[in-house]
Write a protein that holds these residues in place. Structure first.
Motif, short mmCIF file in Angstrom:
data_model
loop_
_atom_site.label_atom_id
_atom_site.label_comp_id
_atom_site.label_asym_id
_atom_site.label_seq_id
_atom_site.Cartn_x
_atom_site.Cartn_y
_atom_site.Cartn_z
N ALA A 104 1.86 -7.67 -1.82
CA ALA A 104 1.34 -6.33 -1.52
C ALA A 104 1.42 -5.43 -2.75
CB ALA A 104 2.11 -5.71 -0.36
N GLU A 105 2.53 -5.49 -3.46
CA GLU A 105 2.72 -4.68 -4.66
C GLU A 105 1.74 -5.10 -5.76
OE1 GLU A 105 6.23 -4.19 -7.91
OE2 GLU A 105 6.84 -3.97 -5.80
N ALA A 106 1.53 -6.40 -5.95
CA ALA A 106 0.60 -6.89 -6.97
C ALA A 106 -0.82 -6.45 -6.65
CB ALA A 106 0.68 -8.41 -7.07
N ILE A 107 -1.21 -6.53 -5.40
CA ILE A 107 -2.56 -6.09 -5.00
C ILE A 107 -2.73 -4.61 -5.25
CG2 ILE A 107 -4.09 -5.76 -3.01
CD1 ILE A 107 -2.95 -8.47 -1.94
N ALA A 108 -1.74 -3.81 -4.89
CA ALA A 108 -1.81 -2.36 -5.09
C ALA A 108 -1.92 -2.03 -6.58
CB ALA A 108 -0.59 -1.68 -4.48
#
Length: 147
Positions: free
Chosen positions: A137-141
């Motif tokens: 989720a953090e990488a996508i954001a």
């Protein structure tokens, strides 16, 4: 008669964790710790343009159950999307809590059936799945913010 909490399969998985080194330049890193037992995991990810795990790195400092869980997660995480990882994390949490009768649709998680009555062991089993879902989720954001 109940199955033993630690068995040969769990011990074998604990000794064969894939992607057991941190990535040098991850898109995201998440560290999780269980306050109950002190188990810790760190997960690094690189995701592709579709938001699926392209590369994975882990550092696992956990009991045999946490190590075995990280091994199962790592063995099948590459190529998975955030939605898939979130779904398995949530299903694992529900199964361990007795809110569903069957283990999640993820290879091998049924080996943790003997741990169901041992709620103090559940956080360690969940750690790697929680960390990888959060890291993706953090990488996508971050990728979306950079675009």
């Amino acid at each position: 008669m109940t199955a033993p909490l630690y068995n040969t399969t769990i011990l074998r998985l604990a000794a064969t964790i894939p992607f057991h080194e941190r990535l040098p330049d991850p898109m995201a890193s998440v560290e999780k710790r269980s306050p109950v037992c002190g188990s810790r995991v760190a997960v690094d990810v690189i995701v592709d343009e579709a938001g699926r795990i392209a590369r994975l790195g882990m550092q696992i400092r956990a009991c045999a159950l946490g190590q075995a869980s990280a091994s199962l997660m790592g063995a099948h995480a590459v190529g998975r999307s955030h939605d898939e990882l979130t779904a398995v994390r949530d299903a694992l949490t529900a199964w361990l809590a007795g809110e569903r009768d069957t283990p999640p649709d993820w290879p091998g998680l049924d080996i943790f059936a003997p741990a169901l009555p041992h709620s103090a062991r559940h956080p360690s089993i969940r750690l790697a799945f929680e960390a990888v879902a959060d890291a993706v989720a953090e990488a996508i954001a971050r990728h979306e913010d950079a675009a």
